[in-house]
Scaffold this motif. Structure first.
Motif, PDB file in Angstrom:
ATOM      1  N   ASN B 119      96.392  25.035  12.567  1.00  0.00           N
ATOM      2  CA  ASN B 119      97.619  26.001  12.759  1.00  0.00           C
ATOM      3  C   ASN B 119      97.513  26.819  13.840  1.00  0.00           C
ATOM      4  N   ASN B 120      96.359  27.427  14.394  1.00  0.00           N
ATOM      5  CA  ASN B 120      96.286  28.252  15.463  1.00  0.00           C
ATOM      6  C   ASN B 120      96.083  27.674  16.730  1.00  0.00           C
ATOM      7  N   ARG B 121      96.578  26.274  16.499  1.00  0.00           N
ATOM      8  CA  ARG B 121      96.747  25.248  18.014  1.00  0.00           C
ATOM      9  C   ARG B 121      95.742  25.366  18.894  1.00  0.00           C
ATOM     10  N   VAL B 122      94.527  25.005  18.561  1.00  0.00           N
ATOM     11  CA  VAL B 122      93.549  24.631  19.446  1.00  0.00           C
ATOM     12  C   VAL B 122      94.030  23.597  20.458  1.00  0.00           C
ATOM     13  N   ASP B 123      93.643  23.575  21.745  1.00  0.00           N
ATOM     14  CA  ASP B 123      94.030  22.488  22.476  1.00  0.00           C
ATOM     15  C   ASP B 123      93.182  21.228  22.353  1.00  0.00           C
ATOM     16  N   GLY B 124      91.948  21.509  21.730  1.00  0.00           N
ATOM     17  CA  GLY B 124      91.285  20.276  21.493  1.00  0.00           C
ATOM     18  C   GLY B 124      90.144  20.728  20.662  1.00  0.00           C
ATOM     19  N   LEU B 125      89.459  19.600  20.130  1.00  0.00           N
ATOM     20  CA  LEU B 125      88.562  19.988  18.992  1.00  0.00           C
ATOM     21  C   LEU B 125      87.303  19.146  19.079  1.00  0.00           C
ATOM     22  N   LEU B 126      86.015  19.767  19.049  1.00  0.00           N
ATOM     23  CA  LEU B 126      84.703  19.182  18.957  1.00  0.00           C
ATOM     24  C   LEU B 126      84.390  19.284  17.480  1.00  0.00           C
ATOM     25  N   VAL B 143      95.004  13.946  15.252  1.00  0.00           N
ATOM     26  CA  VAL B 143      95.174  12.763  15.909  1.00  0.00           C
ATOM     27  C   VAL B 143      96.637  12.373  16.101  1.00  0.00           C
ATOM     28  N   LYS B 144      97.558  12.635  14.935  1.00  0.00           N
ATOM     29  CA  LYS B 144      98.868  12.432  15.068  1.00  0.00           C
ATOM     30  C   LYS B 144      99.537  13.189  16.031  1.00  0.00           C
ATOM     31  N   PHE B 152      80.591  14.551  17.871  1.00  0.00           N
ATOM     32  CA  PHE B 152      79.424  14.656  18.346  1.00  0.00           C
ATOM     33  C   PHE B 152      78.391  14.758  17.356  1.00  0.00           C
ATOM     34  N   ASP B 153      77.015  14.297  17.640  1.00  0.00           N
ATOM     35  CA  ASP B 153      76.042  14.002  16.698  1.00  0.00           C
ATOM     36  C   ASP B 153      76.176  13.648  15.405  1.00  0.00           C
ATOM     37  N   ARG B 154      76.975  14.089  14.322  1.00  0.00           N
ATOM     38  CA  ARG B 154      77.387  13.649  13.188  1.00  0.00           C
ATOM     39  C   ARG B 154      78.786  13.170  13.504  1.00  0.00           C
ATOM     40  N   THR B 155      78.801  11.874  13.784  1.00  0.00           N
ATOM     41  CA  THR B 155      80.022  11.406  14.302  1.00  0.00           C
ATOM     42  C   THR B 155      80.989  10.766  13.186  1.00  0.00           C
ATOM     43  N   PHE B 156      82.134  10.164  13.338  1.00  0.00           N
ATOM     44  CA  PHE B 156      82.731   9.540  12.463  1.00  0.00           C
ATOM     45  C   PHE B 156      83.563   8.286  13.233  1.00  0.00           C
ATOM     46  N   PRO B 157      83.533   7.228  12.972  1.00  0.00           N
ATOM     47  CA  PRO B 157      84.030   6.011  13.958  1.00  0.00           C
ATOM     48  C   PRO B 157      85.420   5.871  13.817  1.00  0.00           C
ATOM     49  N   HIS B 158      86.041   6.233  14.954  1.00  0.00           N
ATOM     50  CA  HIS B 158      87.618   6.394  15.047  1.00  0.00           C
ATOM     51  C   HIS B 158      88.126   5.880  16.299  1.00  0.00           C
ATOM     52  N   GLU B 159      89.216   4.996  16.454  1.00  0.00           N
ATOM     53  CA  GLU B 159      89.508   4.399  17.424  1.00  0.00           C
ATOM     54  C   GLU B 159      89.860   5.521  18.812  1.00  0.00           C
ATOM     55  N   GLN B 160      90.739   6.512  18.042  1.00  0.00           N
ATOM     56  CA  GLN B 160      91.220   7.578  19.064  1.00  0.00           C
ATOM     57  C   GLN B 160      90.401   8.583  19.400  1.00  0.00           C
ATOM     58  N   CYS B 161      89.180   8.753  18.640  1.00  0.00           N
ATOM     59  CA  CYS B 161      88.187  10.162  18.685  1.00  0.00           C
ATOM     60  C   CYS B 161      86.811   9.428  19.287  1.00  0.00           C
ATOM     61  N   GLN B 309      82.701  17.509  28.343  1.00  0.00           N
ATOM     62  CA  GLN B 309      83.548  16.933  29.465  1.00  0.00           C
ATOM     63  C   GLN B 309      84.479  15.857  29.052  1.00  0.00           C
ATOM     64  N   ILE B 310      84.160  15.151  28.052  1.00  0.00           N
ATOM     65  CA  ILE B 310      84.971  13.842  27.411  1.00  0.00           C
ATOM     66  C   ILE B 310      86.209  14.628  27.214  1.00  0.00           C
ATOM     67  N   LEU B 311      86.378  15.665  26.358  1.00  0.00           N
ATOM     68  CA  LEU B 311      87.241  16.617  25.844  1.00  0.00           C
ATOM     69  C   LEU B 311      88.236  17.051  27.042  1.00  0.00           C
ATOM     70  N   VAL B 312      87.545  17.691  28.065  1.00  0.00           N
ATOM     71  CA  VAL B 312      88.301  18.239  29.190  1.00  0.00           C
ATOM     72  C   VAL B 312      88.995  17.255  29.716  1.00  0.00           C
ATOM     73  N   ASP B 313      88.302  15.989  30.099  1.00  0.00           N
ATOM     74  CA  ASP B 313      88.747  14.825  30.596  1.00  0.00           C
ATOM     75  C   ASP B 313      90.260  14.448  30.099  1.00  0.00           C
ATOM     76  N   ARG B 314      90.289  14.239  28.819  1.00  0.00           N
ATOM     77  CA  ARG B 314      91.218  13.925  27.933  1.00  0.00           C
ATOM     78  C   ARG B 314      92.249  14.945  28.138  1.00  0.00           C
ATOM     79  N   LEU B 315      92.111  16.307  27.966  1.00  0.00           N
ATOM     80  CA  LEU B 315      93.227  16.989  28.257  1.00  0.00           C
ATOM     81  C   LEU B 315      93.971  16.996  29.561  1.00  0.00           C
TER      82      LEU B 315
END
Lengths: 343, 343
Positions: B119-126, B143-144, B152-161, B309-315
């Motif tokens: 809701n507070n519209r972060v540009d990206g999330l880790l 994602v939507k 990172f570290d405790r990850t979740f398998p996801h095609e887009q993340c 860095q991956i996040l910034v690259d995606r942005l």
């Protein structure tokens, strides 16, 4: 994945459901004039379409973000994570979300973070100043705007901003007095390379205890460092090279005390028989190092709770909880084997 | 202090300076059409009056907040503060502000925080998932909406993340193999009371090493705990009460391994001669406890840097840095005295 994808509006939802945007709006606000089934459909459709409650726009109107910011010097200590847990517990109950930023004890970064928190309209702010911060002008925008600000731990005296801290003079006095009672006379004081208000208070407590016990203050026993664990190791080397060997070390944080203790041991010094060691903070490592470290227990969790409660009270316009502008929490001397010569 | 004080607008500044609001607006945006001296006066006046750049409104228009959110299970480890420092270093360079929230390993709190960040519209999330999290539906809104999310570290398998982690199976295999090479055959495995993906991977690494060395797996050697330092102490009591004494302990974090080691020592067990001990994470206490703890060094700072860095690259719509969706970082076995029987 398209960042520029169009934002879903109530008009999109209205079109999809073939009802008016006004009905959608009222439905989303749970207005009694909208039929329960319709409400249900509106909420479900909004959810499916990825509608965002438009917090930002709604925040602009009601001027509340329900977010509290906290700025700390460095997250890298169990003491600081205890504080944050205390803050978190109070804010969760009061329905605020907490966002945390660290200044990494860099004043420039602190200024930037403060500006970002201001622009993003936190409802209130909790601050423990960066080590180098000497004035608090970069927080004046909050004061001017009536956004409550509460300092904790590394505080700044300000009429409108309460501070929560411990009595650092007294705590350091107690440590020094304890070392003297254990028979120590040449007590090294390991402090910060540049004296912050907190470090200065502890320095004064140390000096006052010497004075009260008729032990002359000796500047050659003061070691100025950056207070990390490795700085403690370096301090140990300085101590080992002193012409007359000291019989105690009082470092103003545990990381530095632990580094010093381990390095002295490596060089065959018996702790506490040859040199007694004491730290400050009661970080986790203080009860892991052998011998366990004498230190000052600082109730981090409680400090977090108290600071957060004052902030929440101010947000609710309840101010009678603070009678004084500076709240002093109790701290305790924890005597462990690293300084216990008289058993 | 009045929270409801009227917000200063460009119209107020214009009135004060007796110029047009359009000029004020252009001046604040550093537009070339405005005279330098006028710009100076506009900026100074805006500052004096407490004008806020109206980030929120402007964010609404350009849909960028320049804020990245990070959600972690718990800030209470030097490993996690290293990660955050790594993240901070990359984001600072890219001109993003970082806001941090901890789920306290509680899935409900994680859901709330995710919603607030959305809701507070972060540009990206880790995100490093809470211990209990089994699905990641509460992050689907990001994602939507095309908001980049990196685990990172405790990850979740996801095609887009994308996810950044270490090979936990291999790291645990290496620890177990090392203990076996030191002559250990009855190796206790201290793991989590409920197996997360990370814990399960380590469990599998442990079992595979036993298998490859023809040591039968023995369920009675598995201790399920909450992994705190005190849980390690309790595990030590379980070990001391086992009918046939184990000759090694491999705990899946350092806090637990350290608690166990100290308690075993208190009961007269020689480490590593009677029981060898190994942990995981290379937290600060691993090199404070005596004997120093064998552990797995996990490059927290690097993990933070890579994920950010991956996040910034995606942005920035640069995606060629990630060839695979899951990035495996190197981890190293650090052999210290707590397990070194053959010198």
């Amino acid at each position: 994945m398209n960042i520029l994808e169009k934002e879903i509006t109530i008009y999109d939802i209205a079109r999809k459901l073939n009802i008016s945007a006004a009905t959608v709006s009222r439905g989303l606000m749970n207005h009694p004039s909208v039929n329960v089934n319709t409400k249900q459909r509106i909420v479900e459709t909004a959810d499916q379409m990825g509608y965002r409650s438009n917090h930002l726009a709604s925040n602009l109107r009601k001027k509340r973000s329900n977010i509290i910011g906290i700025i700390v010097g460095n997250l890298n200590s169990s003491f600081m994570s205890n504080i944050i847990s205390g803050v978190d517990s109070v804010l969760s109950k009061a329905n605020y979300n907490l966002i945390i930023s660290q200044s990494l004890d860099n004043i420039d970064k602190e200024v930037n973070i403060a500006q970002a928190m201001y622009n993003n309209r936190v409802d209130g702010l909790l601050v423990s100043l960066a080590y180098d911060t000497e004035n608090a002008e970069h927080f004046e925008s909050f004061v001017k705007r009536g956004i409550p600000l509460v300092y904790f731990d590394r505080t700044f005296p300000h009429e409108q901003c309460p501070g929560v801290a411990i009595d650092n003079v007294k705590a350091a006095y107690d440590v020094t007095q304890h070392l003297i009672e254990q028979g120590c006379k040449r007590i090294v004081h390991v402090t910060a390379y540049r004296l912050s208000a907190v470090a200065l208070d502890r320095f004064n407590g140390y000096k006052q205890a010497l004075l009260d016990n008729n032990i002359p203050f000796d500047e050659s026993l003061i070691i100025y460092t950056h207070l990390g664990m490795q700085d403690g190791e370096k301090a140990a080397h300085q101590i080992l090279n002193m012409p007359e060997r000291p019989d105690a070390v009082f470092a103003i944080n545990d990381a530095c005390a632990v580094g010093c203790l381990l390095e002295l041991k490596k060089h065959g010094i018996n702790i506490p028989e040859d040199i007694a060691v004491a730290g400050f903070n009661n970080d986790r490592e203080a009860s892991i190092v052998e011998p366990n470290l004498t230190t000052v227990n600082y109730k981090g969790y409680e400090m977090g709770e108290v600071a957060a409660q004052i902030l929440v009270d101010r947000l609710n316009n309840v101010t009678d909880t603070v009678t004084d502008n500076k709240l002093i929490l109790k701290s305790d001397l924890i005597i462990r084997e690293s300084s216990l010569r008289k058993k």
